[in-house]
Design an enzyme around this catalytic site. Structure first.
Site, short mmCIF file in Angstrom:
data_model
loop_
_atom_site.label_atom_id
_atom_site.label_comp_id
_atom_site.label_asym_id
_atom_site.label_seq_id
_atom_site.Cartn_x
_atom_site.Cartn_y
_atom_site.Cartn_z
N ASN A 189 0.87 -1.18 0.00
CA ASN A 189 0.00 0.00 0.00
C ASN A 189 0.90 1.22 0.00
O ASN A 189 1.49 1.57 1.02
CB ASN A 189 -0.90 -0.04 1.24
CG ASN A 189 -1.77 1.20 1.37
OD1 ASN A 189 -1.82 2.01 0.46
ND2 ASN A 189 -2.44 1.32 2.50
N TRP A 190 1.00 1.84 -1.17
CA TRP A 190 1.92 2.99 -1.28
C TRP A 190 1.35 4.24 -0.63
O TRP A 190 2.05 5.24 -0.49
CB TRP A 190 2.24 3.27 -2.76
CG TRP A 190 3.04 2.21 -3.46
CD1 TRP A 190 3.42 0.99 -2.95
CD2 TRP A 190 3.54 2.25 -4.80
NE1 TRP A 190 4.14 0.28 -3.88
CE2 TRP A 190 4.23 1.04 -5.05
CE3 TRP A 190 3.49 3.19 -5.83
CZ2 TRP A 190 4.84 0.75 -6.26
CZ3 TRP A 190 4.11 2.91 -7.05
CH2 TRP A 190 4.78 1.70 -7.25
N LYS A 191 0.07 4.21 -0.29
CA LYS A 191 -0.59 5.38 0.31
C LYS A 191 -0.39 6.61 -0.60
O LYS A 191 -0.35 6.45 -1.81
CB LYS A 191 -0.11 5.59 1.75
CG LYS A 191 -0.25 4.30 2.56
CD LYS A 191 -0.03 4.47 4.04
CE LYS A 191 -0.21 3.12 4.74
NZ LYS A 191 -0.09 3.23 6.21
N HIS A 203 -9.57 1.29 5.05
CA HIS A 203 -8.29 1.50 5.74
C HIS A 203 -8.51 2.50 6.88
O HIS A 203 -9.28 3.45 6.73
CB HIS A 203 -7.24 2.01 4.76
CG HIS A 203 -5.86 1.95 5.32
ND1 HIS A 203 -5.40 2.86 6.25
CD2 HIS A 203 -4.85 1.06 5.13
CE1 HIS A 203 -4.16 2.54 6.59
NE2 HIS A 203 -3.80 1.45 5.93
N GLU A 211 -6.80 4.87 7.85
CA GLU A 211 -6.52 6.27 7.48
C GLU A 211 -7.72 6.90 6.78
O GLU A 211 -7.98 8.09 6.94
CB GLU A 211 -5.25 6.33 6.62
CG GLU A 211 -4.02 6.08 7.49
CD GLU A 211 -2.84 5.45 6.78
OE1 GLU A 211 -2.80 5.43 5.54
OE2 GLU A 211 -1.95 4.94 7.49
N GLU A 269 -5.28 -4.72 10.68
CA GLU A 269 -4.28 -3.68 10.87
C GLU A 269 -4.55 -2.93 12.17
O GLU A 269 -5.37 -1.99 12.19
CB GLU A 269 -4.32 -2.68 9.71
CG GLU A 269 -3.99 -3.29 8.36
CD GLU A 269 -3.38 -2.27 7.41
OE1 GLU A 269 -2.41 -2.65 6.73
OE2 GLU A 269 -3.81 -1.12 7.36
N GLY A 271 2.84 2.29 10.96
CA GLY A 271 3.87 3.32 10.89
C GLY A 271 4.59 3.61 12.19
O GLY A 271 5.26 4.63 12.32
N SER A 311 3.53 -2.13 10.40
CA SER A 311 4.97 -2.25 10.66
C SER A 311 5.55 -3.60 10.25
O SER A 311 6.44 -4.12 10.93
CB SER A 311 5.28 -1.94 12.13
OG SER A 311 4.96 -0.59 12.42
N GLY A 366 2.92 -1.13 4.31
CA GLY A 366 2.93 0.29 4.00
C GLY A 366 4.34 0.76 3.69
O GLY A 366 4.85 0.57 2.59
N GLY A 367 4.98 1.38 4.67
CA GLY A 367 6.29 2.00 4.46
C GLY A 367 7.30 1.13 3.74
O GLY A 367 7.98 1.60 2.81
P1 13P Z 1 3.14 0.43 7.70
O1 13P Z 1 3.64 -0.85 7.09
O2 13P Z 1 3.85 1.64 7.21
O3 13P Z 1 3.04 0.32 9.18
O4 13P Z 1 1.63 0.62 7.16
C1 13P Z 1 0.73 -0.41 7.26
C2 13P Z 1 -0.49 -0.07 6.52
O5 13P Z 1 -1.25 0.80 6.89
C3 13P Z 1 -0.75 -0.81 5.27
O6 13P Z 1 -2.04 -0.56 4.78
#
Ligand code: 13P
Length: 247
Positions: free
Chosen positions: A8-10, A95, A97, A165, A171, A209, A230-231
């Protein structure tokens, strides 16, 4: 079950870096080490560019959200039909977010899951508790309510992926213990029974994470059928290391 590693590149990536990242992953995938199913979810502006890069590879493409309708007067929104047309097979929905930034409710997410299904997309439904909810011992209750509220009737296993999640793990570099993740995933498996045809084969991803140094341990937990990253999905070597840990 074959594992799914989704990136997920966000809201990250301009044309040059998104294309370079996708190209590097295609190169590694073509080099042939046994990879799990791989999915990239870039921002909407990069979908068609990344679709061209991954065409012919075993890497698939997903959106990060969709509207409840397939077309119409909804400025700034993107429909499931548009994602499909851009080359997507999947879409992330609910999600945390989006639940936070856009005040998305379970009822709205449920309508989005329906729209995804109508357009032929697999919905990756995200659930997870806040730190306060976990501390109050309400984690299982929260994810049950999210599942009950955001899953439409009549879905089959092939149309759905669930991503657990925990919000406090996103993050932050913190993750639940393997036993805590196992407990939530076992609970999710039971919660899907009777709601989804073939519940035993719905893939349950863990997200929050996930990094190269913890992927092996996380991906070996019972009922963890992959990861939503994510990251670490923004770095080809890191994402690939996670994919290799799943293989
Ligand atoms: P991180 O891997 O950056 O913690 O993000 C997880 C996430 O929200 C994937 O959708």
């Amino acid at each position: 079950m074959r594992k799914l590693i989704a990136g997920n590149w966000k809201m990250n990536g301009l044309k040059a870096d998104g294309v370079a990242l996708a190209k590097e992953l295609v190169r590694r995938a073509a080099a042939g080490s046994p990879a799990p199913d791989l999915l990239l979810c870039p921002p909407a502006t990069l979908l068609t560019l990344v679709a061209d890069v991954v065409a012919g590879s075993n890497i698939r493409l997903g959106g990060q959200d969709c509207h409840t309708r397939q077309r119409g007067a909804h400025t700034g929104d993107i429909s499931a039909a548009m994602l499909r047309d851009a080359g997507c097979s999947h879409v992330i929905l609910g999600h945390s977010e989006r639940r936070t930034d856009h005040h998305e409710s379970d009822a709205l997410i449920r309508a989005k899951v329906k729209a995804a299904r109508e357009a032929g997309l697999v919905a990756i439904l995200c659930v997870g508790e806040t730190a306060q909810e976990r501390d109050a011992g309400r984690c299982l209750d929260i994810v049950s309510r999210q599942i009950a509220g955001s899953l439409p009737e009549g879905l089959s296993a092939a149309e759905l992926v669930i991503a657990y999640e925990p919000i406090w793990a996103i993050g932050t570099g913190r993750t639940p213990t393997p036993a805590e993740i196992a407990a939530v995933h076992a609970h999710l498996r039971v919660a899907l029974e009777g709601r989804v045809a073939g519940a035993a084969s719905v893939r349950l991803l863990y997200g929050g994470s996930v990094k190269p140094n913890n992927a092996w341990e996380l991906l070996r937990i019972a009922n963890v059928d992959g990861a939503l990253v994510g990251g670490a999905s923004l770095d080809a070597a890191d994402f690939w290391a996670i994919a290799e840990a799943a293989a």
